[in-house]
Design a protein around this motif. Structure first.
Motif, PDB file in Angstrom:
ATOM      1  N   ASN A  67       0.639  -1.295   0.143  1.00  0.00           N
ATOM      2  CA  ASN A  67      -0.182   0.008  -0.384  1.00  0.00           C
ATOM      3  C   ASN A  67       0.719   1.074   0.288  1.00  0.00           C
ATOM      4  O   ASN A  67       0.139   2.318   0.814  1.00  0.00           O
ATOM      5  N   GLY A  68       1.989   1.462  -0.515  1.00  0.00           N
ATOM      6  CA  GLY A  68       2.423   2.603  -0.996  1.00  0.00           C
ATOM      7  C   GLY A  68       4.465   2.265  -0.847  1.00  0.00           C
ATOM      8  O   GLY A  68       4.365   0.975  -2.249  1.00  0.00           O
ATOM      9  N   TYR A  69       5.344   2.851  -0.577  1.00  0.00           N
ATOM     10  CA  TYR A  69       6.446   2.883  -0.840  1.00  0.00           C
ATOM     11  C   TYR A  69       7.438   2.364   0.569  1.00  0.00           C
ATOM     12  O   TYR A  69       7.382   3.525   1.216  1.00  0.00           O
ATOM     13  N   LYS A  70       8.387   1.564   0.343  1.00  0.00           N
ATOM     14  CA  LYS A  70       8.806   1.326   1.987  1.00  0.00           C
ATOM     15  C   LYS A  70       9.906   1.805   2.069  1.00  0.00           C
ATOM     16  O   LYS A  70      11.269   1.965   0.977  1.00  0.00           O
ATOM     17  N   LEU A  71      10.208   2.436   3.135  1.00  0.00           N
ATOM     18  CA  LEU A  71      11.681   3.771   3.263  1.00  0.00           C
ATOM     19  C   LEU A  71      12.224   3.641   4.804  1.00  0.00           C
ATOM     20  O   LEU A  71      11.450   2.731   5.657  1.00  0.00           O
ATOM     21  N   ARG A  72      12.978   3.574   4.980  1.00  0.00           N
ATOM     22  CA  ARG A  72      13.837   3.024   6.557  1.00  0.00           C
ATOM     23  C   ARG A  72      13.206   3.805   7.253  1.00  0.00           C
ATOM     24  O   ARG A  72      12.699   5.730   6.610  1.00  0.00           O
ATOM     25  N   PRO A  73      12.887   3.913   8.659  1.00  0.00           N
ATOM     26  CA  PRO A  73      11.787   4.269   9.556  1.00  0.00           C
ATOM     27  C   PRO A  73      12.163   5.952   9.687  1.00  0.00           C
ATOM     28  O   PRO A  73      11.897   6.952   9.595  1.00  0.00           O
ATOM     29  N   THR A  74      13.989   6.443   9.314  1.00  0.00           N
ATOM     30  CA  THR A  74      14.416   7.164  10.035  1.00  0.00           C
ATOM     31  C   THR A  74      14.343   8.367   9.022  1.00  0.00           C
ATOM     32  O   THR A  74      14.900   9.696   8.555  1.00  0.00           O
ATOM     33  N   LYS A  75      13.918   7.490   7.490  1.00  0.00           N
ATOM     34  CA  LYS A  75      14.355   8.587   6.442  1.00  0.00           C
ATOM     35  C   LYS A  75      13.657   9.458   6.168  1.00  0.00           C
ATOM     36  O   LYS A  75      12.435   8.844   6.167  1.00  0.00           O
ATOM     37  N   ARG A  76      13.142  10.831   5.627  1.00  0.00           N
ATOM     38  CA  ARG A  76      12.870  11.917   5.504  1.00  0.00           C
ATOM     39  C   ARG A  76      12.952  12.453   4.360  1.00  0.00           C
ATOM     40  O   ARG A  76      14.080  11.738   3.550  1.00  0.00           O
ATOM     41  N   ILE A  77      11.750  12.486   3.425  1.00  0.00           N
ATOM     42  CA  ILE A  77      11.894  12.576   1.475  1.00  0.00           C
ATOM     43  C   ILE A  77      11.650  14.590   1.892  1.00  0.00           C
ATOM     44  O   ILE A  77      11.595  15.349   2.179  1.00  0.00           O
ATOM     45  N   ASP A  78      12.574  14.607   0.613  1.00  0.00           N
ATOM     46  CA  ASP A  78      13.132  15.308   0.111  1.00  0.00           C
ATOM     47  C   ASP A  78      11.032  16.057   0.182  1.00  0.00           C
ATOM     48  O   ASP A  78      11.635  15.608  -1.604  1.00  0.00           O
ATOM     49  N   GLY A  79      10.937  17.071   0.316  1.00  0.00           N
ATOM     50  CA  GLY A  79       9.925  17.291  -1.076  1.00  0.00           C
ATOM     51  C   GLY A  79       9.618  17.871  -2.170  1.00  0.00           C
ATOM     52  O   GLY A  79       8.957  17.604  -2.840  1.00  0.00           O
ATOM     53  N   GLU A  80      11.549  18.957  -2.738  1.00  0.00           N
ATOM     54  CA  GLU A  80      11.476  19.488  -3.842  1.00  0.00           C
ATOM     55  C   GLU A  80      11.837  18.291  -4.993  1.00  0.00           C
ATOM     56  O   GLU A  80      11.393  18.275  -6.228  1.00  0.00           O
TER      57      GLU A  80
END
Length: 130
Positions: A67-80
Motif C-alpha cells: 500500500n505504498g513505498y517502504k523506506l527506512r523509518p528515519t528516512k525523510r523525503i525531500d519535498g522538492e
C-alpha cells in the motif's frame, strides 16, 4: 473556502484513496495542483515517519510495498525532489489527471476547482513483456 476532493484511481476506475483539501483559490494550474498535493504528502510522511509512504510517485531509495513505498523509518523525503519526480512522471505519461471528469493535457492548463470539484489521479502501470 472551497473543498477539493482528490481521488487516486486505477485505470479500470477503482478508487485507491481519497483526500479532501481546502483550497484558497478556485483556479490553479495542473502544475500547482500536483505540487500542493505532493508537498502535502511529503509533509505528512515526514511528520509521522512510519516507514511507508503513500504518495503519488515513488521516492528515491524506497521499495514498492503493498500500500505504498517502504523506506527506512528515519528516512525523510525531500519535498522538492518529489515534486520534480511527480511533474516529470506527468509529462512522461506515468499518470494522468482528470479534473471534473475532463483530462488535463498540460502542466500549464488552468483548471476550475470550485466547491465540490474532483480531481482524479490515474496511475498507469507498464505492461509486462511488451
Amino acid at each position: 473556502m472551497p473543498t477539493l476532493t482528490i481521488l487516486d484511481e486505477t485505470a479500470s476506475g477503482s478508487i485507491i484513496s481519497r483526500l479532501e483539501l481546502e483550497i484558497s483559490q478556485e483556479t490553479l494550474t495542473v502544475r500547482e495542483m500536483i505540487t500542493r498535493r505532493v508537498l502535502g504528502e511529503v509533509a505528512a510522511y515526514n511528520e509521522r515517519q512510519n516507514g511507508v509512504f503513500q504518495g503519488l510517485v515513488q521516492p528515491t531509495e524506497s521499495e514498492r510495498a503493498l500500500n505504498g513505498y517502504k523506506l527506512r523509518p528515519t528516512k525523510r523525503i525531500d519535498g522538492e525532489q518529489q515534486v520534480y519526480r511527480a511533474l516529470e512522471a506527468f509529462q512522461q505519461n506515468g499518470f494522468f489527471v482528470l479534473v471534473n471528469d475532463r483530462q488535463a493535457e498540460s502542466l500549464d492548463d488552468a483548471v476550475w476547482l470550485g466547491d465540490g470539484a474532483t480531481v482524479s489521479f490515474v496511475k498507469l502501470t507498464p505492461l509486462v513483456g511488451g
